[in-house]
Design an enzyme around this catalytic site. Sequence first.
Site, PDB file in Angstrom:
ATOM      1  N   LYS A 264       8.883 -15.587   0.838  1.00 14.66           N
ATOM      2  CA  LYS A 264       8.033 -14.747  -0.027  1.00 14.66           C
ATOM      3  C   LYS A 264       8.880 -13.871  -0.951  1.00 14.66           C
ATOM      4  O   LYS A 264       8.610 -13.781  -2.150  1.00 14.66           O
ATOM      5  CB  LYS A 264       7.123 -13.887   0.856  1.00 14.66           C
ATOM      6  CG  LYS A 264       6.527 -12.681   0.154  1.00 14.66           C
ATOM      7  CD  LYS A 264       5.067 -12.760  -0.060  1.00 14.66           C
ATOM      8  CE  LYS A 264       4.603 -11.602  -0.947  1.00 14.66           C
ATOM      9  NZ  LYS A 264       3.246 -11.678  -1.360  1.00 14.66           N
TER      10      LYS A 264
ATOM     11  N   THR B 277       3.372  -8.102   4.098  1.00 14.33           N
ATOM     12  CA  THR B 277       4.661  -8.353   3.449  1.00 14.33           C
ATOM     13  C   THR B 277       5.615  -7.250   3.880  1.00 14.33           C
ATOM     14  O   THR B 277       5.397  -6.079   3.549  1.00 14.33           O
ATOM     15  CB  THR B 277       4.518  -8.338   1.913  1.00 14.33           C
ATOM     16  OG1 THR B 277       3.527  -9.295   1.539  1.00 14.33           O
ATOM     17  CG2 THR B 277       5.839  -8.693   1.245  1.00 14.33           C
TER      18      THR B 277
ATOM     19  N   LYS C  60       7.277  -2.988  -4.678  1.00 14.19           N
ATOM     20  CA  LYS C  60       7.491  -3.074  -3.223  1.00 14.19           C
ATOM     21  C   LYS C  60       8.224  -4.364  -2.859  1.00 14.19           C
ATOM     22  O   LYS C  60       9.229  -4.336  -2.136  1.00 14.19           O
ATOM     23  CB  LYS C  60       6.138  -3.035  -2.494  1.00 14.19           C
ATOM     24  CG  LYS C  60       6.274  -3.284  -0.994  1.00 14.19           C
ATOM     25  CD  LYS C  60       4.943  -3.540  -0.308  1.00 14.19           C
ATOM     26  CE  LYS C  60       5.190  -4.072   1.102  1.00 14.19           C
ATOM     27  NZ  LYS C  60       3.969  -4.378   1.828  1.00 14.19           N
TER      28      LYS C  60
HETATM   29  P1  NAD Z   1      -4.159  -1.963   1.989  1.00  7.78           P
HETATM   30  O1  NAD Z   1      -3.390  -0.708   2.014  1.00  7.78           O
HETATM   31  O2  NAD Z   1      -5.381  -2.076   1.144  1.00  7.78           O
HETATM   32  O3  NAD Z   1      -4.601  -2.368   3.495  1.00  7.78           O
HETATM   33  C1  NAD Z   1      -3.805  -2.142   4.632  1.00  7.78           C
HETATM   34  C2  NAD Z   1      -4.719  -1.554   5.706  1.00  7.78           C
HETATM   35  O4  NAD Z   1      -3.999  -1.441   6.940  1.00  7.78           O
HETATM   36  C3  NAD Z   1      -5.195  -0.148   5.370  1.00  7.78           C
HETATM   37  O5  NAD Z   1      -6.629  -0.144   5.303  1.00  7.78           O
HETATM   38  C4  NAD Z   1      -4.661   0.709   6.519  1.00  7.78           C
HETATM   39  O6  NAD Z   1      -5.522   1.771   6.874  1.00  7.78           O
HETATM   40  C5  NAD Z   1      -4.534  -0.321   7.617  1.00  7.78           C
HETATM   41  N1  NAD Z   1      -3.683   0.063   8.735  1.00  7.78           N
HETATM   42  C6  NAD Z   1      -2.428   0.610   8.720  1.00  7.78           C
HETATM   43  N2  NAD Z   1      -1.978   0.788   9.977  1.00  7.78           N
HETATM   44  C7  NAD Z   1      -2.936   0.314  10.813  1.00  7.78           C
HETATM   45  C8  NAD Z   1      -3.062   0.198  12.240  1.00  7.78           C
HETATM   46  N3  NAD Z   1      -2.101   0.597  13.065  1.00  7.78           N
HETATM   47  N4  NAD Z   1      -4.197  -0.330  12.736  1.00  7.78           N
HETATM   48  C9  NAD Z   1      -5.193  -0.755  11.942  1.00  7.78           C
HETATM   49  N5  NAD Z   1      -5.143  -0.670  10.575  1.00  7.78           N
HETATM   50  C10 NAD Z   1      -4.025  -0.152  10.022  1.00  7.78           C
HETATM   51  O7  NAD Z   1      -3.112  -3.107   1.593  1.00  7.78           O
HETATM   52  P2  NAD Z   1      -3.453  -4.578   1.048  1.00  7.78           P
HETATM   53  O8  NAD Z   1      -3.489  -4.570  -0.429  1.00  7.78           O
HETATM   54  O9  NAD Z   1      -4.584  -5.115   1.840  1.00  7.78           O
HETATM   55  O10 NAD Z   1      -2.105  -5.343   1.457  1.00  7.78           O
HETATM   56  C11 NAD Z   1      -1.819  -5.641   2.818  1.00  7.78           C
HETATM   57  C12 NAD Z   1      -0.487  -6.383   2.871  1.00  7.78           C
HETATM   58  O11 NAD Z   1      -0.580  -7.567   2.094  1.00  7.78           O
HETATM   59  C13 NAD Z   1       0.683  -5.576   2.307  1.00  7.78           C
HETATM   60  O12 NAD Z   1       1.811  -5.788   3.113  1.00  7.78           O
HETATM   61  C14 NAD Z   1       0.855  -6.147   0.909  1.00  7.78           C
HETATM   62  O13 NAD Z   1       2.197  -6.040   0.437  1.00  7.78           O
HETATM   63  C15 NAD Z   1       0.462  -7.593   1.123  1.00  7.78           C
HETATM   64  N6  NAD Z   1      -0.046  -8.258  -0.087  1.00  7.78           N
HETATM   65  C16 NAD Z   1      -0.968  -7.642  -0.871  1.00  7.78           C
HETATM   66  C17 NAD Z   1      -1.448  -8.293  -2.012  1.00  7.78           C
HETATM   67  C18 NAD Z   1      -2.478  -7.647  -2.910  1.00  7.78           C
HETATM   68  O14 NAD Z   1      -2.744  -8.170  -3.997  1.00  7.78           O
HETATM   69  N7  NAD Z   1      -3.105  -6.542  -2.502  1.00  7.78           N
HETATM   70  C19 NAD Z   1      -0.983  -9.579  -2.330  1.00  7.78           C
HETATM   71  C20 NAD Z   1      -0.078 -10.204  -1.487  1.00  7.78           C
HETATM   72  C21 NAD Z   1       0.389  -9.527  -0.352  1.00  7.78           C
END
Ligand code: NAD
Length: 347
Positions: free
Chosen positions: A192, A117, A267
């Site tokens: 979204k 997102t 966010k």
């Molecule tokens: P998170 O922080 O748990 O996971 C993101 C991962 O990306 C981390 O493990 C980080 O180390 C990794 N990362 C960052 N840069 C990287 C790179 N260059 N190469 C490889 N890995 C890399 O976040 P999340 O909760 O999994 O959310 C991910 C996305 O989904 C976000 O944009 C969030 O807004 C969206 N989202 C999350 C939820 C939720 O409930 N958690 C719901 C809907 C949408």
Amino acid sequence: MTDTTPTPSAATGPAPAKAGRIAFLGLGHMGLPMAANLVAAGYDVAGYDVVPAAVDAARAAGIPTAESALDAAAGARIVLTMFPSGAHLLRAYLGGPAEPGLLAQADPGTLFLDCSTITVEESREAADAALAAGHRSADAPVSGGVVGAEAGTLTFMVGADEADLPQLMPLLEVMGRKIVHCGGHGAGQAAKICNNMILGASMIVSSEAFVLGEKLGLSHQALFDVISTASGQCWAVTTNCPVPGPVPTSPANRDYRPGFAGALMAKDLGLALAALQSTGVAAEIGPAAAAIYQRYAAGEGATRDFSGIITDIRHASAGGPAAAGDGTAGDGPAGDDAVAADDSVGG
Ligand code: NAD
């Protein structure tokens, strides 16, 4: 906008064995279970995360991993990203002085699929860069949270060229239950943030209504019975009800454990605010909701469900006249450890 919710006949794209390798970058809360579902469906996945513990957890979950993002992307047909922000995405795509970017290294014509997102502008910038480098691009942010990611029941909001849908759909159908093609590049992100702006604002006003009901001596159940069948009906009340009792699966029944954390709502409302400002929309409620969730997320809302905003409203209202208690007495099983149903997780 095309609703492409999967039907048994919708999976017309390549079968897993012919789909080629998928580089899955970002194996966090959402990415790990999404990648695990692709592996379970027979896709050839090469996962990677910059955090070694996330790579270890992925391996333990049966996801094949690579040594680096570039290794994962080498020879991949699709590069799927699930990152915290647009800055992470653009850095990975474009690289930096000391590190080559994915766009420069991937095979020509690779489909770059971003499910993070991020802002609409960042999403369009990433798509433009991918196209300029000879690749294809799609944004497909999700709703449904970690529970939906684990169950494969996410909603995907897709911004992509029509021509790329046959390759995208079978993949998204493995990870999601509802897939909506919203338009060209950036359209998924746009949909979204519009949706989540409604969600954030409706949760705040629903919580205000329940606190007002408490002050006026209404039971939570009576107010719920009216709202849920009358014109105030909304997801924030009928599925994620901010008071314990009426909806046993809502986070209010488990002391506001998420669910959808206040920090994530803050966010998303920040992204909506940026879009409101850049487009000049004369909005008042969206920016107010963004400010309220920024405040909530700076405190206990960082880790609590976004419906816990009601406790802030209740505390701020404590000095007012004729309080009818804290609203939990006689209204249902506070602390019930119910697990949220698939469709009870916002975001
Ligand atoms: P998170 O922080 O748990 O996971 C993101 C991962 O990306 C981390 O493990 C980080 O180390 C990794 N990362 C960052 N840069 C990287 C790179 N260059 N190469 C490889 N890995 C890399 O976040 P999340 O909760 O999994 O959310 C991910 C996305 O989904 C976000 O944009 C969030 O807004 C969206 N989202 C999350 C939820 C939720 O409930 N958690 C719901 C809907 C949408």
